[in-house]
Design a protein around this motif. Structure first.
Motif, PDB file in Angstrom:
ATOM      1  N   UNK A  29      37.529  33.272  23.460  1.00 19.76           N
ATOM      2  CA  UNK A  29      37.582  34.015  24.715  1.00 19.76           C
ATOM      3  C   UNK A  29      38.462  33.303  25.733  1.00 19.76           C
ATOM      4  N   UNK A  30      39.488  33.985  26.172  1.00 17.86           N
ATOM      5  CA  UNK A  30      40.351  33.532  27.261  1.00 17.86           C
ATOM      6  C   UNK A  30      39.996  34.358  28.491  1.00 17.86           C
ATOM      7  N   UNK A  31      39.639  33.696  29.578  1.00 26.34           N
ATOM      8  CA  UNK A  31      39.254  34.390  30.803  1.00 26.34           C
ATOM      9  C   UNK A  31      40.456  34.484  31.744  1.00 26.34           C
ATOM     10  N   UNK A  32      40.789  35.690  32.148  1.00 23.80           N
ATOM     11  CA  UNK A  32      41.925  35.908  33.038  1.00 23.80           C
ATOM     12  C   UNK A  32      41.445  35.734  34.479  1.00 23.80           C
ATOM     13  N   UNK A  33      42.028  34.764  35.171  1.00 28.17           N
ATOM     14  CA  UNK A  33      41.636  34.486  36.562  1.00 28.17           C
ATOM     15  C   UNK A  33      42.833  34.621  37.496  1.00 28.17           C
ATOM     16  N   UNK A  34      43.815  35.415  37.094  1.00 21.69           N
ATOM     17  CA  UNK A  34      44.969  35.672  37.962  1.00 21.69           C
ATOM     18  C   UNK A  34      44.523  36.429  39.201  1.00 21.69           C
ATOM     19  N   UNK A  35      45.415  36.489  40.198  1.00 19.56           N
ATOM     20  CA  UNK A  35      45.127  37.205  41.449  1.00 19.56           C
ATOM     21  C   UNK A  35      43.800  36.740  42.049  1.00 19.56           C
ATOM     22  N   UNK A  36      43.637  35.391  42.077  1.00 20.07           N
ATOM     23  CA  UNK A  36      42.411  34.795  42.622  1.00 20.07           C
ATOM     24  C   UNK A  36      41.176  35.359  41.940  1.00 20.07           C
ATOM     25  N   UNK A  37      41.240  35.395  40.590  1.00 18.49           N
ATOM     26  CA  UNK A  37      40.146  35.942  39.778  1.00 18.49           C
ATOM     27  C   UNK A  37      39.806  37.359  40.241  1.00 18.49           C
ATOM     28  N   UNK A  38      40.862  38.176  40.318  1.00 17.70           N
ATOM     29  CA  UNK A  38      40.713  39.583  40.706  1.00 17.70           C
ATOM     30  C   UNK A  38      40.008  39.706  42.058  1.00 17.70           C
ATOM     31  N   UNK A 355      41.280  47.928  44.025  1.00 18.32           N
ATOM     32  CA  UNK A 355      40.324  47.727  45.111  1.00 18.32           C
ATOM     33  C   UNK A 355      39.822  46.286  45.142  1.00 18.32           C
ATOM     34  N   UNK A 356      39.488  45.764  43.961  1.00 12.55           N
ATOM     35  CA  UNK A 356      38.926  44.421  43.900  1.00 12.55           C
ATOM     36  C   UNK A 356      39.936  43.356  44.323  1.00 12.55           C
ATOM     37  N   UNK A 357      41.164  43.493  43.854  1.00 15.17           N
ATOM     38  CA  UNK A 357      42.145  42.446  44.114  1.00 15.17           C
ATOM     39  C   UNK A 357      42.720  42.485  45.518  1.00 15.17           C
ATOM     40  N   UNK A 358      42.568  43.597  46.224  1.00 16.41           N
ATOM     41  CA  UNK A 358      43.201  43.691  47.538  1.00 16.41           C
ATOM     42  C   UNK A 358      42.296  43.214  48.673  1.00 16.41           C
ATOM     43  N   UNK A 359      41.047  42.815  48.384  1.00 16.92           N
ATOM     44  CA  UNK A 359      40.178  42.312  49.447  1.00 16.92           C
ATOM     45  C   UNK A 359      40.793  41.042  50.014  1.00 16.92           C
TER      46      UNK A 359
END
Length: 370
Positions: A29-38, A355-359
């Motif tokens: 499992x690779x966890x994607x944490x780009x964009x400040x972890x969404x 929505x999540x990443x734009x906060x």
């Protein structure tokens, strides 16, 4: 003190991670944490999941460095690869893995390796090669697989990862995804290297996409990668994903307006009867979508309320006429545990990812383990 905040439930995060790992028990499992972890906070998220994932991924080098500075030691994959040759000097210093997708990046690697003082230690184990099977965004053409490997065999070894990205894994129609997976597996046949195909949707709905490494992103944060307005492969919110982010703001104004009065800039909503209007301390500068239409729901005191009037920079207005005993400083949930983010996304005409990443950074994140 801000009257709005995003509560990040780390227990829900771990539940989602274990669910995703259980869906593909034979894959790393690779966890994607780009964009400040969404938008959930990359450093805090990475620290919490580190014991149970094999690797992290970010979009670009600038996102990797804060993780290292915070003491996170997991290998980090840079999904866009180096943007210029000079970035390769960070490989050893920051223990980075690179997703290589074009000939210029391969040339930079060749040049870097040719210089003994700059040689990357065990490059093959830090190298991912991306091949395009139908997304048509980044990657070498899968038909050129043998040529790319033959010309650069000295850069690779059995630990090198061969990857592709699925364009339609979240769609009900499997045709495109099945074609992509088939092209990929046929193209890399007998390569003797590790494979990575699945994103969140692929890991949950396409067994043949579950290869050596799954790249899990949006589902980790509790948002279904599927359109949950209908069942997709029998996979929807019932798979058990839990919302990690709950976006909350407080009521800072209450007033009763007569029938026929309007609310907000441009007077885009008119009261059809005497109405109680609540002003809530969050707006588009915080990342709430400005184009959210009248009727977009929220939750207050366990009941649904509706957005009325245009979204302002720092405030929203809701019709709370049907609520009993509504009061100043009552909390309003914009999305989260009681109101799925994908439902709001459908009202707005977007997806939960956006929505999540734009906060914005001015919304405090509060981390809980309850």
């Amino acid at each position: 003190m801000r009257q709005s905040y995003a509560s990040i439930d780390l227990s829900a995060l771990m539940q989602n991670l274990r669910l995703l790992k259980g869906a593909a028990p034979h894959s790393d499992s690779l966890a994607v944490v780009k964009a400040d972890a969404y938008g959930n906070g990359a450093v805090e998220i990475a620290k919490h999941i580190a014991p149970e994932v094999n690797m992290l991924a970010v979009a670009m080098l600038d996102e990797a460095i804060p993780l290292r500075e915070a003491g996170i030691n997991l290998p980090i994959l840079v999904l866009q690869g180096p943007h210029q040759a000079s970035e390769l000097s960070a490989t050893d210093a920051y223990n980075l893995h690179w997703m290589i997708h074009n000939k210029h990046q391969l040339e930079w690697l060749e040049q870097h390796q040719a210089s003994k003082q700059n040689a990357i230690d065990n490059l093959g184990a830090r190298l991912w090669l991306k091949f395009d099977t139908g997304m048509h965004r980044l990657g070498f053409d899968i038909d050129d697989f043998d040529t790319v490997l033959h010309n650069h065999r000295h850069l690779t070894n059995s630990s090198t990862v061969i990857a592709t990205h699925l364009a339609c894994a979240d769609e009900q129609d499997r045709t495109h995804t099945d074609q992509q997976i088939s092209r990929f597996l046929q193209g890399v046949k007998n390569a003797g290297m590790r494979l990575s195909v699945a994103n969140s949707a692929g890991a949950l709905a396409h067994a043949s996409a579950q290869q050596d490494i799954n790249r899990i992103g949006i589902a980790l944060y509790g948002s279904s990668p599927f359109d949950t307005s209908h069942s997709t492969f029998g996979v929807n919110d019932s798979i058990g994903l839990k919302a990690v982010m709950t976006l909350t703001a407080k009521i800072i104004g209450l007033r009763t307006i007569p029938k026929g009065d309007t609310v907000g800039y441009g007077g885009t909503w008119t009261a059809s009867k005497p109405s109680t209007i609540a002003t809530v301390a969050i707006g588009y500068a915080d990342g709430y979508p400005r184009h959210a239409p009248n009727g977009t729901p929220a939750i207050c005191r366990g009941q649904r309320i509706k957005l009325v009037g245009r979204v302002s920079m720092d405030m929203l207005t809701f019709d709370v006429s049907e609520l009993d005993d509504v009061a100043l400083y009552d909390e309003v949930e914009l999305w989260g545990k009681q109101l799925p983010i994908n439902e709001i996304a459908r009202f707005v005409g977007t997806i939960g990812y956006e929505l999540m990443t734009r906060i914005s950074a001015r919304v405090p994140r509060r981390y809980t383990t309850k």
